[in-house]
Design an enzyme around this catalytic site. Structure first.
Site, PDB file in Angstrom:
ATOM      1  N   ARG A 116       6.814  -1.831  -9.162  1.00 43.20           N
ATOM      2  CA  ARG A 116       6.094  -2.333 -10.328  1.00 43.20           C
ATOM      3  C   ARG A 116       5.552  -1.168 -11.144  1.00 43.20           C
ATOM      4  O   ARG A 116       6.144  -0.754 -12.124  1.00 43.20           O
ATOM      5  CB  ARG A 116       4.964  -3.287  -9.892  1.00 43.20           C
ATOM      6  CG  ARG A 116       4.326  -4.050 -11.049  1.00 43.20           C
ATOM      7  CD  ARG A 116       3.314  -5.056 -10.535  1.00 43.20           C
ATOM      8  NE  ARG A 116       2.114  -4.425 -10.016  1.00 43.20           N
ATOM      9  CZ  ARG A 116       1.000  -4.239 -10.733  1.00 43.20           C
ATOM     10  NH1 ARG A 116       0.957  -4.614 -11.997  1.00 43.20           N
ATOM     11  NH2 ARG A 116      -0.053  -3.666 -10.183  1.00 43.20           N
ATOM     12  N   HIS A 153       3.960  -4.375   9.538  1.00 36.50           N
ATOM     13  CA  HIS A 153       2.640  -4.685   8.983  1.00 36.50           C
ATOM     14  C   HIS A 153       1.699  -5.180  10.082  1.00 36.50           C
ATOM     15  O   HIS A 153       0.544  -5.515   9.798  1.00 36.50           O
ATOM     16  CB  HIS A 153       2.741  -5.783   7.920  1.00 36.50           C
ATOM     17  CG  HIS A 153       3.423  -5.369   6.649  1.00 36.50           C
ATOM     18  ND1 HIS A 153       3.212  -4.148   6.057  1.00 36.50           N
ATOM     19  CD2 HIS A 153       4.301  -6.037   5.849  1.00 36.50           C
ATOM     20  CE1 HIS A 153       3.940  -4.066   4.937  1.00 36.50           C
ATOM     21  NE2 HIS A 153       4.601  -5.199   4.803  1.00 36.50           N
ATOM     22  N   SER A 204       0.811  -1.224   0.000  1.00 36.60           N
ATOM     23  CA  SER A 204       0.000   0.000   0.000  1.00 36.60           C
ATOM     24  C   SER A 204       0.841   1.268   0.000  1.00 36.60           C
ATOM     25  O   SER A 204       0.359   2.334   0.367  1.00 36.60           O
ATOM     26  CB  SER A 204      -0.931   0.008   1.217  1.00 36.60           C
ATOM     27  OG  SER A 204      -0.177  -0.026   2.418  1.00 36.60           O
ATOM     28  N   GLY A 205       2.104   1.157  -0.398  1.00 38.87           N
ATOM     29  CA  GLY A 205       2.980   2.320  -0.408  1.00 38.87           C
ATOM     30  C   GLY A 205       4.030   2.287   0.679  1.00 38.87           C
ATOM     31  O   GLY A 205       4.606   3.326   1.024  1.00 38.87           O
ATOM     32  N   TYR A 250      -2.701   6.349   0.353  1.00 34.76           N
ATOM     33  CA  TYR A 250      -1.798   6.330  -0.798  1.00 34.76           C
ATOM     34  C   TYR A 250      -2.266   7.295  -1.885  1.00 34.76           C
ATOM     35  O   TYR A 250      -1.474   8.017  -2.486  1.00 34.76           O
ATOM     36  CB  TYR A 250      -1.726   4.905  -1.345  1.00 34.76           C
ATOM     37  CG  TYR A 250      -0.790   4.714  -2.511  1.00 34.76           C
ATOM     38  CD1 TYR A 250       0.567   4.498  -2.302  1.00 34.76           C
ATOM     39  CD2 TYR A 250      -1.271   4.711  -3.814  1.00 34.76           C
ATOM     40  CE1 TYR A 250       1.431   4.299  -3.374  1.00 34.76           C
ATOM     41  CE2 TYR A 250      -0.416   4.533  -4.889  1.00 34.76           C
ATOM     42  CZ  TYR A 250       0.928   4.322  -4.663  1.00 34.76           C
ATOM     43  OH  TYR A 250       1.779   4.140  -5.726  1.00 34.76           O
TER      44      TYR A 250
END
Length: 342
Positions: A304, A149, A84-85, A238
């Protein structure tokens, strides 16, 4: 903490190989054996631990972290839903907090030679990755920067209750989070596992069965805490960072008690940090082309597309409808909404 010290910390990298399971303590093996389990995304199984799904080596590291970690008031934690960034926010946080020690325009800036995950190490992968030895924090420069996380409720009590440390949290539109997770996990999965199909992965995601999921519980835990204690937890999206990174970066710096001065703004310090930490720039750094995080995690897989709305290239109308219902059911009451496309 000097960057060279970060690079030497042992990591478990989230992989639950047979070798790593053999390294688990007997008490941990007994605990894991007792937990509900489901098929994993990049390892054979995920286990339901304290209400969220994770892998065996992660469970041991998190348990050790909960039992032993003592937070300092000056600590900063970058907490995220996976994919998520995380890498971007770690880079921005490191560059902002350390701008007096590492000048942004310097040819020797640590971000040119080290991946952001080396500079802001994961609690559950890096810092507590070696179950045989507790980490030595004597080499950590203050403020200490950590990444995680782990859901809010499973952080150590010293972070939640007995310190004034800061937590910066970022999440992302679940549609993009899903696609990014699916592509990423298929790239780094264990070689012995088959490719995880889109339909199967989507069903698992909507049911909350993904690393550190359900995603809605993860988001809600930090969201509620940011509402109750806004001076302790900063909640970012984000999409907002993509829309106006200048504004969000200034908000981040102010939250971390190191606001940009008018002189810094006039000298272009903010713009230079944004440029240094941009997706396009970091993707071209040699360390992020050929370097590895841990033993077998290639840094290049962290970069990506970095786009909003890429999910439209993958999901069918019925999938969009199904995930929309999940988001509405789980997140609408708290007011969390996400930008769907660029």
């Amino acid at each position: 903490m000097a960057p060279t010290k970060f690079a030497k910390i042992h990591t478990i990298n989230g992989e639950a190989s047979n070798e790593e399971q053999d390294n688990l303590s007997q008490d941990m093996k007994d605990l894991i054996f007792s937990l509900p389990r489901e098929k994993g995304w990049r390892t054979p199984y995920l286990y339901l631990f304290q209400g969220f799904w994770c892998q065996p080596a992660e469970i041991q590291a998190i348990s050790t972290f909960q039992n032993h970690f003592q937070a300092k008031d000056s600590d900063v934690f970058v907490a995220t839903v996976p994919k998520s960034g995380t890498t971007w926010l770690k880079a921005l946080t490191f560059a902002t907090v350390n701008r007096q020690h590492h000048f942004i325009s310097s040819k020797n800036h640590p971000l040119l030679s080290f991946n952001p995950h080396d500079l802001v190490p994961f609690i559950e992968y890096t810092v507590y990755g070696n179950h045989e030895n507790l980490p030595n924090f004597s080499n950590f420069h203050e403020p200490r920067l950590f990444g995680t996380h782990v859901p809010f409720d499973s952080l150590s009590n010293s972070i939640k209750d007995s310190s004034n440390c800061k937590i910066v949290y970022i999440c992302r539109n679940p549609f993009d989070t899903f696609i990014s997770s699916w592509v990423f996990c298929n790239k780094i999965k264990q070689d012995s596992l088959p490719t995880l199909g889109l339909d199967e992965a989507f069903e698992m995601f909507c049911n909350g069965k993904i690393g550190y999921g359900p995603f809605w519980n993860h988001m809600l835990g930090y969201w509620k805490e940011s509402q109750e204690r806004p001076k302790r937890v900063l909640f970012l999206k984000y999409e907002d960072l993509k829309d106006d990174v200048n504004f969000e970066l200034k908000k981040l710096a102010k939250f971390l008690n190191c606001p940009f001065t008018l002189e810094e703004e006039s000298e272009g310090v903010i713009e230079n940090i944004i440029k240094l930490c941009s997706f396009e720039k970091m993707k071209e750094f040699e360390i992020n082309k050929i370097g590895k995080f841990g033993r077998n995690f290639e840094n290049k897989y962290l970069f990506r597309k970095g786009e909003i709305g890429d999910w439209t290239n993958y999901l069918s109308p019925s999938m969009v409808e199904n995930l929309s219902k999940v988001i509405e059911e789980k997140l609408s009451e708290c007011g969390l909404k996400f930008k769907a496309k660029n």
